[in-house]
Design an enzyme around this catalytic site. Structure first.
Site, PDB file in Angstrom:
ATOM      1  CE1 TYR A  25      51.574  40.653  39.965  1.00 58.39           C
ATOM      2  CE2 TYR A  25      50.332  38.979  41.141  1.00 58.39           C
ATOM      3  CZ  TYR A  25      50.903  39.454  39.972  1.00 58.39           C
ATOM      4  OH  TYR A  25      50.805  38.718  38.819  1.00 58.39           O
TER       5      TYR A  25
ATOM      6  NE  ARG B  38      46.148  26.068  36.669  1.00 58.84           N
ATOM      7  CZ  ARG B  38      47.299  25.559  37.061  1.00 58.84           C
ATOM      8  NH1 ARG B  38      48.282  25.426  36.191  1.00 58.84           N
ATOM      9  NH2 ARG B  38      47.485  25.180  38.317  1.00 58.84           N
TER      10      ARG B  38
HETATM   11  C1  LIG Z   1      44.317  32.877  33.764  1.00 58.63           C
HETATM   12  C2  LIG Z   1      44.743  33.013  35.194  1.00 58.63           C
HETATM   13  C3  LIG Z   1      44.735  34.261  35.791  1.00 58.63           C
HETATM   14  C4  LIG Z   1      45.073  34.395  37.158  1.00 58.63           C
HETATM   15  N1  LIG Z   1      44.941  35.614  37.777  1.00 58.63           N
HETATM   16  C5  LIG Z   1      45.024  35.689  39.123  1.00 58.63           C
HETATM   17  C6  LIG Z   1      44.615  36.856  39.829  1.00 58.63           C
HETATM   18  O1  LIG Z   1      44.096  37.818  39.247  1.00 58.63           O
HETATM   19  N2  LIG Z   1      44.779  36.871  41.174  1.00 58.63           N
HETATM   20  C7  LIG Z   1      45.275  35.793  41.862  1.00 58.63           C
HETATM   21  O2  LIG Z   1      45.406  35.854  43.081  1.00 58.63           O
HETATM   22  N3  LIG Z   1      45.622  34.660  41.216  1.00 58.63           N
HETATM   23  C8  LIG Z   1      45.480  34.587  39.889  1.00 58.63           C
HETATM   24  N4  LIG Z   1      45.749  33.407  39.251  1.00 58.63           N
HETATM   25  C9  LIG Z   1      46.093  32.241  40.059  1.00 58.63           C
HETATM   26  C10 LIG Z   1      44.829  31.447  40.378  1.00 58.63           C
HETATM   27  O3  LIG Z   1      43.869  32.193  41.081  1.00 58.63           O
HETATM   28  C11 LIG Z   1      45.179  30.177  41.184  1.00 58.63           C
HETATM   29  O4  LIG Z   1      45.712  30.566  42.406  1.00 58.63           O
HETATM   30  C12 LIG Z   1      46.166  29.272  40.448  1.00 58.63           C
HETATM   31  O5  LIG Z   1      45.862  29.191  39.064  1.00 58.63           O
HETATM   32  C13 LIG Z   1      46.174  27.870  41.025  1.00 58.63           C
HETATM   33  O6  LIG Z   1      44.858  27.321  40.993  1.00 58.63           O
HETATM   34  P1  LIG Z   1      44.389  26.239  39.862  1.00 58.63           P
HETATM   35  O7  LIG Z   1      45.350  25.100  39.953  1.00 58.63           O
HETATM   36  O8  LIG Z   1      42.984  25.892  40.267  1.00 58.63           O
HETATM   37  O9  LIG Z   1      44.467  26.925  38.522  1.00 58.63           O
HETATM   38  C14 LIG Z   1      45.468  33.268  37.891  1.00 58.63           C
HETATM   39  C15 LIG Z   1      45.526  32.018  37.249  1.00 58.63           C
HETATM   40  C16 LIG Z   1      45.146  31.879  35.943  1.00 58.63           C
HETATM   41  C17 LIG Z   1      45.155  30.511  35.311  1.00 58.63           C
END
Ligand SMILES: Cc1cc2nc3c(=O)[nH]c(=O)nc-3n(C[C@H](O)[C@H](O)[C@H](O)COP(=O)(O)O)c2cc1C
Length: 384
Positions: A183, A325
């Site tokens: 971003y 997630r």
């Molecule tokens: C539905 C969804 C929306 C996300 N929106 C953001 C966000 O608004 N800001 C951000 O920094 N990362 C966002 N991410 C990334 C997550 O915060 C995280 O960094 C990424 O999913 C890896 O973590 P995990 O393996 O626990 O899902 C999003 C991820 C998912 C699945």
């Protein structure tokens, strides 16, 4: 031995119950940037989840900084009012501290939500012109943004400050500045997206200038006792891009400005990134930032197992862990982790009776617990 994950942690004047953060997650469910009932439900469930900190999704500081027309914003009085309703609700019913991630999508703006294919929105569909440090697309099929003028760069910094003031009025406990995932602020940092020849481009120092100016201006506008952290992408996972040594330099500069944590993610800038993912694949980056700077770090990325999260904190790889997630899949993750790790965690009064140590296996145990809970005489018989 007591759990490291469930030790409280202090960030400036804020003390969190434990080291678990609900990672920011875009919901693409806002109307003109305003939070809706969906946010009440989505964030409300996490407010009672036992997590120490719930970070509200990427919230954009101006309308053209939204990824989609349905992204959350904090650029109008209506946005402020709608989000205050959600935060008041979370604080009234929950125990988690609530932070907000402030952001600008830059060249990744003006698209459809993921479930509609993420494609670029045309002007006749309500799309708008994305802006960026330079007129460089993130890859084939992506928008070619318009390069920002110096005046516009100053206006965007002011928009971050204004959103910070709104966040303070709403009563947020913490802010995370989004410098990751390709971003706008990440676009300034990376040589792959920043081709400017003025004081905001070229050398590492120049590329870091705008994100650091934004951070410093926000810090000055945010109450002294409240923490302000930053999410970074530690690497672009692409040849010639932003890399871990750059991240360490950026983290050091942020520390000098009073940054309270670095939340260490990676990637998201270019379409030709090459990433091999596996549980905890970004943890070594958090560990490197922590070792190099001594800053509080948050590890994120494919952390789903309580014992894995515990080990990350116990071994000093990071001070906190964030889950995205895994939290959507199991909003009670912190309760289940506490049960597995033998730790105590917050439950709202209404749900106290589901605690595993209250749900006894035998009739006698159950009745003893019931007697204790309802102050009954502890005399009962096992049924025949
Ligand atoms: C539905 C969804 C929306 C996300 N929106 C953001 C966000 O608004 N800001 C951000 O920094 N990362 C966002 N991410 C990334 C997550 O915060 C995280 O960094 C990424 O999913 C890896 O973590 P995990 O393996 O626990 O899902 C999003 C991820 C998912 C699945």
């Amino acid at each position: 031995m007591s759990s490291h994950l469930f030790q409280p942690i202090r960030l400036r004047g804020l003390t969190l119950d434990n080291r678990i953060m609900v990672s920011p997650m875009c919901q693409y469910s806002a109307v003109d940037g305003c939070a809706t009932d969906w946010h009440l439900m989505h964030l409300g469930q996490f407010a009672v989840s036992g997590a120490g900190l719930v970070m509200v999704e990427m919230t954009d500081v101006e309308p053209r900084g939204r990824i989609t027309p349905y992204c959350l914003g904090l650029y109008s009085d209506a946005n402020e009012q709608a989000l205050k309703r959600v935060v008041d609700f979370c604080k009234r019913h929950g125990h988690a501290r609530i932070g907000i991630q402030l952001a600008h999508a830059g060249r990744k703006a003006s698209t459809l939500p993921p479930w509609e294919g993420r494609r670029l929105l045309r002007p006749e569909e309500g799309g708008w012109e994305p802006v960026a440090p330079s007129a460089v697309a993130s890859g084939a099929g992506a928008a070619v943004p318009r390069a920002l003028t110096l005046d516009e760069i100053g206006q965007i910094r002011d928009a971050f400050v204004s959103a910070t003031q709104r966040a303070a009025r709403i009563g947020f406990d913490a802010i995370e500045l989004h410098c990751a995932h390709g971003y706008l602020l990440h676009q300034f940092l990376s040589p792959l997206s920043n081709h400017r020849t003025d004081r905001y481009g070229g050398s590492l120092e120049n590329r870091m200038r705008f994100p650091l100016e934004v951070f410093a201006a926000m810090r000055a506008a945010w109450p002294e006792d409240k923490p302000l952290g930053v999410r970074v992408s530690a690497t672009d996972w692409a040849e010639g891009g932003w890399s871990l040594p750059d991240t360490l330099a950026f983290a050091r500069a942020l520390k000098a400005l009073g940054c309270d944590w670095i939340d260490v993610s990676s990637g998201g800038l270019v379409k030709n990134q090459v990433i091999e993912t596996y549980p905890g694949y970004q943890v070594p980056f958090a560990e490197a930032v922590r070792q190099a700077t001594g800053l509080t770090t948050i590890a994120i990325g494919m952390i789903t197992e309580p014992r894995h999260a515990e080990a990350i904190v116990a071994h000093g790889q990071a001070d906190m862990v964030a889950l995205a997630r895994g939290m959507l899949y199991d909003p009670r993750w912190a309760w289940h982790a506490a049960a597995e790790l033998g730790a105590t965690v917050y439950y709202p009064n209404q749900y106290l009776r589901c605690r595993p140590w209250v749900r006894h296996d035998t009739f006698a145990e159950r009745e003893a617990a019931r007697a204790e809970e309802f102050h009954l005489p502890a005399v009962f018989k096992q049924p025949e």
